[in-house]
Design an enzyme around this catalytic site. Structure first.
Site, PDB file in Angstrom:
ATOM      1  N   ASP A 162       0.809  -1.223   0.000  1.00 52.92           N
ATOM      2  CA  ASP A 162       0.000   0.000   0.000  1.00 52.92           C
ATOM      3  C   ASP A 162       0.841   1.271   0.000  1.00 52.92           C
ATOM      4  OD1 ASP A 162      -2.416  -1.272  -0.126  1.00 52.92           O
ATOM      5  OD2 ASP A 162      -2.805  -1.218   2.021  1.00 52.92           O
ATOM      6  N   CYS A 191      -5.457   9.127  -3.509  1.00 50.85           N
ATOM      7  CA  CYS A 191      -4.693   8.231  -2.647  1.00 50.85           C
ATOM      8  C   CYS A 191      -3.258   8.069  -3.134  1.00 50.85           C
ATOM      9  CB  CYS A 191      -5.368   6.861  -2.592  1.00 50.85           C
ATOM     10  SG  CYS A 191      -6.928   6.820  -1.701  1.00 50.85           S
ATOM     11  N   HIS A 243     -11.761   6.985   4.612  1.00 54.76           N
ATOM     12  CA  HIS A 243     -10.911   8.171   4.669  1.00 54.76           C
ATOM     13  C   HIS A 243     -11.705   9.362   4.151  1.00 54.76           C
ATOM     14  CE1 HIS A 243      -6.606   6.236   4.505  1.00 54.76           C
ATOM     15  NE2 HIS A 243      -6.926   6.579   5.740  1.00 54.76           N
ATOM     16  N   ARG A 298       0.614  -1.355   7.696  1.00 55.56           N
ATOM     17  CA  ARG A 298       1.041  -0.142   6.997  1.00 55.56           C
ATOM     18  C   ARG A 298       2.034   0.706   7.790  1.00 55.56           C
ATOM     19  NH1 ARG A 298      -3.089   3.216   3.552  1.00 55.56           N
ATOM     20  NH2 ARG A 298      -1.052   3.714   2.666  1.00 55.56           N
ATOM     21  N   ARG A 354     -10.241   5.761  10.791  1.00 61.57           N
ATOM     22  CA  ARG A 354      -8.784   5.704  10.843  1.00 61.57           C
ATOM     23  C   ARG A 354      -8.220   6.765  11.801  1.00 61.57           C
ATOM     24  NH1 ARG A 354      -6.651   3.000   6.306  1.00 61.57           N
ATOM     25  NH2 ARG A 354      -8.038   1.277   5.791  1.00 61.57           N
TER      26      ARG A 354
END
Length: 283
Positions: A75, A277, A174, A100, A145
């Site tokens: 990612d 992103c 997000h 992550r 998140r």
């Protein structure tokens, strides 16, 4: 040749972006509703789509720099999540998912080597994924998140008003999947000259009312366009780099005087990502 102008009479502003090649991109784990480890990624197609986005930015005069991808961090291609960079300062991320977390160190090293001082968030914070500069404000998402305590850290660090917004639909985990800033900076009197596009149902009732009051002329997206990642877009104030599947949103942006630049990043939706992103802006 006349200079192109946006709906507020401004031309596009040239931007500097940081991106990461999807050399190791795959869906190896599940941390959002879009991910399915049983759905393989077409890596050559993903790389071609990513290169098309890079070329589109450069064709419109923007600068694109790259960070080397790290094996085992699939990612890392989603560069926007690594930090918020504003006023020449770097507010580094602290990722929610253990898978992550190593990305933060890789991006922090890039910024340090580029001459920036990096201040890592003490709270869970996923950079531009949930912190969206919008004129004189920073719009800040929470709910899935980024923790609201990170909003306070960002306000202290940047000295800009941070407006907290509650996300309630896990598909839009997000803020940058449910909202983007169309451009415009504060004028000399301090008024916010920008505007946003967003999908109201992604937000709590109170947050919807906040957005309605702050941006009464906002572009309202449909669920169809939001699910196509039409709100995971990047605007330079005139051009909007946007998923071609978000047809209704594209038409409305054009009607408002923006110039849509469709770029298909459909392969990245398998991991819950899109154009924004993949794009970290260095302000």
């Amino acid at each position: 040749m006349p200079v192109e102008r946006g709906p507020l009479g401004r031309g596009p502003s040239l931007r500097r972006y940081l991106m990461c090649e999807p050399r190791h991109f795959e869906v190896r784990y599940v941390i959002n509703p879009w991910m399915d480890t049983g759905t393989p990624v077409d890596l050559p197609l993903a790389r071609d789509q990513w290169l098309t986005l890079v070329e589109a930015y450069r064709a419109h005069g923007h600068t694109v720099e790259t960070i080397a991808p790290v094996a085992g961090l699939p990612d890392m291609v989603f560069a926007a999540n690594a930090a918020l960079v504003m006023d020449g300062k770097v507010f580094g991320s602290s990722f929610h998912a253990p898978e992550r977390r190593p990305e933060a160190a890789a991006y922090a090293q890039w910024f340090k080597e580029a001459g920036y001082e990096v201040r890592p968030s003490r709270s869970v914070c996923e950079g531009e994924g949930d912190l969206v500069p919008a004129g004189r404000y920073v719009l800040a998402g929470t709910g899935f998140r980024t923790h609201s305590s990170a909003h306070r850290e960002a306000q202290e660090f940047f000295g800009r008003p941070v407006i907290g917004l509650d996300l309630v639909d896990p598909r839009f985990y997000h803020l940058d999947t449910a909202l983007f800033h169309l451009g415009g900076e504060p004028d000399s009197g301090g008024a916010d000259a920008g505007n946003i596009a967003y999908y109201p149902a992604a937000f709590s009732p109170g947050s919807r009312e906040v957005l309605r009051r702050l941006y009464p002329d906002a572009v309202i997206a449909t669920e169809e366009d939001a699910l196509a990642f039409g709100l995971n877009s990047v605007s330079d104030g005139l051009h909007v780099f946007i998923a071609p599947q978000a047809r209704g949103l594209i038409d409305e942006l054009a009607r408002r005087g923006h110039v849509p630049v469709p770029v298909d990043l459909s392969e990245f939706r398998k991991a819950g990502g899109g154009i924004k992103c993949c794009t970290q802006e260095i302000r």
